[in-house]
Design a protein around this motif. Structure first.
Motif, PDB file in Angstrom:
ATOM      1  N   TRP A 190       0.836  -1.204   0.000  1.00 55.60           N
ATOM      2  CA  TRP A 190       0.000   0.000   0.000  1.00 55.60           C
ATOM      3  C   TRP A 190       0.871   1.254   0.000  1.00 55.60           C
ATOM      4  O   TRP A 190       0.553   2.241  -0.680  1.00 55.60           O
ATOM      5  CB  TRP A 190      -0.921  -0.014   1.210  1.00 55.60           C
ATOM      6  CG  TRP A 190      -1.831   1.170   1.336  1.00 55.60           C
ATOM      7  CD1 TRP A 190      -1.876   2.069   2.348  1.00 55.60           C
ATOM      8  CD2 TRP A 190      -2.838   1.585   0.404  1.00 55.60           C
ATOM      9  NE1 TRP A 190      -2.847   3.021   2.124  1.00 55.60           N
ATOM     10  CE2 TRP A 190      -3.454   2.745   0.927  1.00 55.60           C
ATOM     11  CE3 TRP A 190      -3.275   1.084  -0.819  1.00 55.60           C
ATOM     12  CZ2 TRP A 190      -4.478   3.409   0.267  1.00 55.60           C
ATOM     13  CZ3 TRP A 190      -4.299   1.762  -1.478  1.00 55.60           C
ATOM     14  CH2 TRP A 190      -4.892   2.898  -0.933  1.00 55.60           C
ATOM     15  N   VAL A 193       2.077   1.695  -3.542  1.00 54.51           N
ATOM     16  CA  VAL A 193       0.999   2.174  -4.422  1.00 54.51           C
ATOM     17  C   VAL A 193       0.767   3.666  -4.224  1.00 54.51           C
ATOM     18  O   VAL A 193       0.551   4.418  -5.197  1.00 54.51           O
ATOM     19  CB  VAL A 193      -0.303   1.375  -4.151  1.00 54.51           C
ATOM     20  CG1 VAL A 193      -1.484   2.015  -4.885  1.00 54.51           C
ATOM     21  CG2 VAL A 193      -0.138  -0.080  -4.577  1.00 54.51           C
ATOM     22  N   ARG A 194       0.845   4.130  -2.980  1.00 52.97           N
ATOM     23  CA  ARG A 194       0.604   5.544  -2.662  1.00 52.97           C
ATOM     24  C   ARG A 194       1.866   6.389  -2.791  1.00 52.97           C
ATOM     25  O   ARG A 194       1.831   7.594  -2.537  1.00 52.97           O
ATOM     26  CB  ARG A 194       0.062   5.662  -1.249  1.00 52.97           C
ATOM     27  CG  ARG A 194      -1.280   4.986  -1.041  1.00 52.97           C
ATOM     28  CD  ARG A 194      -1.781   5.229   0.365  1.00 52.97           C
ATOM     29  NE  ARG A 194      -1.999   6.662   0.594  1.00 52.97           N
ATOM     30  CZ  ARG A 194      -2.219   7.204   1.802  1.00 52.97           C
ATOM     31  NH1 ARG A 194      -2.207   6.427   2.878  1.00 52.97           N
ATOM     32  NH2 ARG A 194      -2.418   8.485   1.938  1.00 52.97           N
ATOM     33  N   THR A 258       0.520  -1.382  -9.937  1.00 57.37           N
ATOM     34  CA  THR A 258      -0.425  -2.220  -9.197  1.00 57.37           C
ATOM     35  C   THR A 258      -0.835  -3.450  -9.994  1.00 57.37           C
ATOM     36  O   THR A 258      -0.740  -4.587  -9.522  1.00 57.37           O
ATOM     37  CB  THR A 258      -1.681  -1.410  -8.811  1.00 57.37           C
ATOM     38  OG1 THR A 258      -1.284  -0.268  -8.042  1.00 57.37           O
ATOM     39  CG2 THR A 258      -2.637  -2.266  -7.998  1.00 57.37           C
TER      40      THR A 258
END
Length: 321
Positions: A190, A193-194, A258
Motif C-alpha cells: 500500500w 501504491v501511494r 499495481t
C-alpha cells in the motif's frame, strides 16, 4: 531414493516464531517418537556442536524446527563444516513466522500438524517416492567479511522498508505470527501504491549476472531466491535459463505498478512485465551486487558498503510432506 533407513536427527530453535508458544507441546510429541534424536539449541554457537553430534550418529535425515533464518544458518554450517560424508535428506518444519522455506520445500500446515506428520513418517516406512524437491541455498559473501552468509531469500529496496516497519510498528506490539507478516506485506505494498516515502526510497544497485557486464538500477524492489514460491504462495520470478538463483528487480518509476505487481506475484506476469517497463527477471548461478545499504537475508539484516557476491550452493534434497 525411495525409502530412508538411517537415523533421523532434529535440531530445534525454541525461540523462533511459532515455537515460542508451542514448543513444550511440540517437544513432548517429538520425545514420544523414539526414531528421532532431538537436539535443542539456544544460540548460533550451539549449531556446530549439534551438527557434529548428529554427524557422529551418521544420520540419514536432518530435520530443522525453526524459522527461515534458523534453517539457513544450520544448512550453511552443514555445508561449510563438511561434517557429513554424505549430505542427509533435509526436512524443514514451520517453526518460524514467515516459514517461506517450509512452505516451498518443507512440511506444510501448522507447526503442530507438520510435527505430527513428520513423526508419523519417521515411525513408518519412510517412503520418499514423489516427495522430494531439490533446491540450492545462496552463499552470500560481503566484501570485508571472512565468513559467508547462507539463505534462500534475499531482499532489498522496499523489502527493507517493510522490515523496518515490521520491527517498529508490528513486532514492537508483540505481534509475530502469520497475521503480522500479512499485515506488514499489505502495508508495504500500500505504501508503494501511494508512493509513500517511508516505503518508496531510491536505492541504487549495480548488478551483474554470471560475470557479465554490470548494469546500474534505481531500485524499487529487489528479490533474489532459490525458492520457487515465497510467502502466501507468491511467485515473483519468471526469468528463463538454468541458473539456480532467481532474480527479480522492479525499477523506480516502473509503469502500471499495481496491475503488473499483482500479475507477477500470482506467477502470471502480464505483457507489461518487461525491462522496457521497469521489470526485470533472470535466472543465474552467480550474482554480483554493488550497493551502500541494507539487504534482508531470511530475516537477517546485512549492511554493506560495497560488493556482495551471491552463488548457488550444491543442491540439497528436501522432503515435502
Amino acid at each position: 531414493m525411495t525409502a530412508v533407513t538411517g537415523p533421523v536427527g532434529l535440531i530445534s530453535n525454541p525461540h523462533s516464531g511459532h515455537n515460542r508458544d508451542q514448543f513444550e507441546r511440540i517437544h513432548t510429541r517429538i520425545a514420544g517418537c523414539t526414531a528421532i534424536h532431538h537436539v535443542v539449541t539456544h544460540s548460533e554457537a550451539q549449531v556446530e556442536p549439534a551438527l557434529a553430534e548428529l554427524a557422529k550418529r551418521q544420520i540419514a535425515v536432518l530435520a530443522i524446527n525453526g524459522g527461515d533464518g534458523t534453517a539457513a544458518n544450520i544448512l550453511g554450517e552443514m555445508l561449510e563444516s563438511r561434517l557429513f560424508a554424505t549430505l542427509p535428506l533435509i526436512v524443514v518444519l514451520p517453526g518460524g513466522t514467515a516459514n517461506m522455506s517450509a512452505g516451498d520445500i518443507g512440511v506444510s500446515g501448522s507447526l503442530q500438524k507438520a510435527t505430527e506428520r513428520f513423526c508419523r513418517w519417521c515411525e513408518g516406512d519412510r517412503q520418499t517416492q514423489g516427495l522430494l524437491a531439490q533446491r540450492a541455498l545462496m552463499r552470500v559473501m560481503i566484501a570485508g567479511e571472512q565468513k559467508p552468509h547462507y539463505g534462500m531469500f534475499l531482499g532489498g529496496g522496499a523489502v527493507i522498508q517493510g522490515t523496518e516497519y515490521a520491527h517498529a510498528e508490528v513486532h514492537a506490539r508483540g505481534l509475530r505470527d502469520d497475521f503480522s507478516l500479512a499485515l506488514t506485506t499489505l502495508r508495504t505494498v500500500w505504501g508503494l501504491v501511494r508512493n509513500d516515502p517511508d516505503f518508496n526510497r531510491h536505492v541504487t544497485i549495480e548488478m551483474a549476472l554470471d560475470r557479465g557486464e554490470a548494469a546500474t538500477h534505481d531500485t524499487l524492489i529487489l528479490a533474489i531466491s532459490t525458492l520457487q514460491r515465497l510467502a502466501f504462495g507468491m511467485r515473483p520470478f519468471w526469468g528463463r535459463g538454468a541458473g539456480r538463483v532467481r532474480v527479480t528487480l522492479f525499477e523506480q518509476g516502473c509503469s502500471r505498478f499495481t496491475r503488473t505487481f499483482i500479475s507477477i506475484i500470482r506467477g502470471h506476469p502480464n505483457r507489461n512485465a518487461v525491462p522496457e517497463s521497469g521489470y526485470i527477471s533472470h535466472n543465474a548461478d552467480e550474482v554480483r551486487l554493488q550497493l551502500d545499504g541494507k539487504l534482508n537475508l531470511d530475516g537477517e539484516i546485512l549492511v554493506t558498503t560495497g560488493q556482495v557476491d551471491i552463488s548457488a550452493s550444491p543442491i540439497l534434497d528436501f522432503l515435502q510432506l
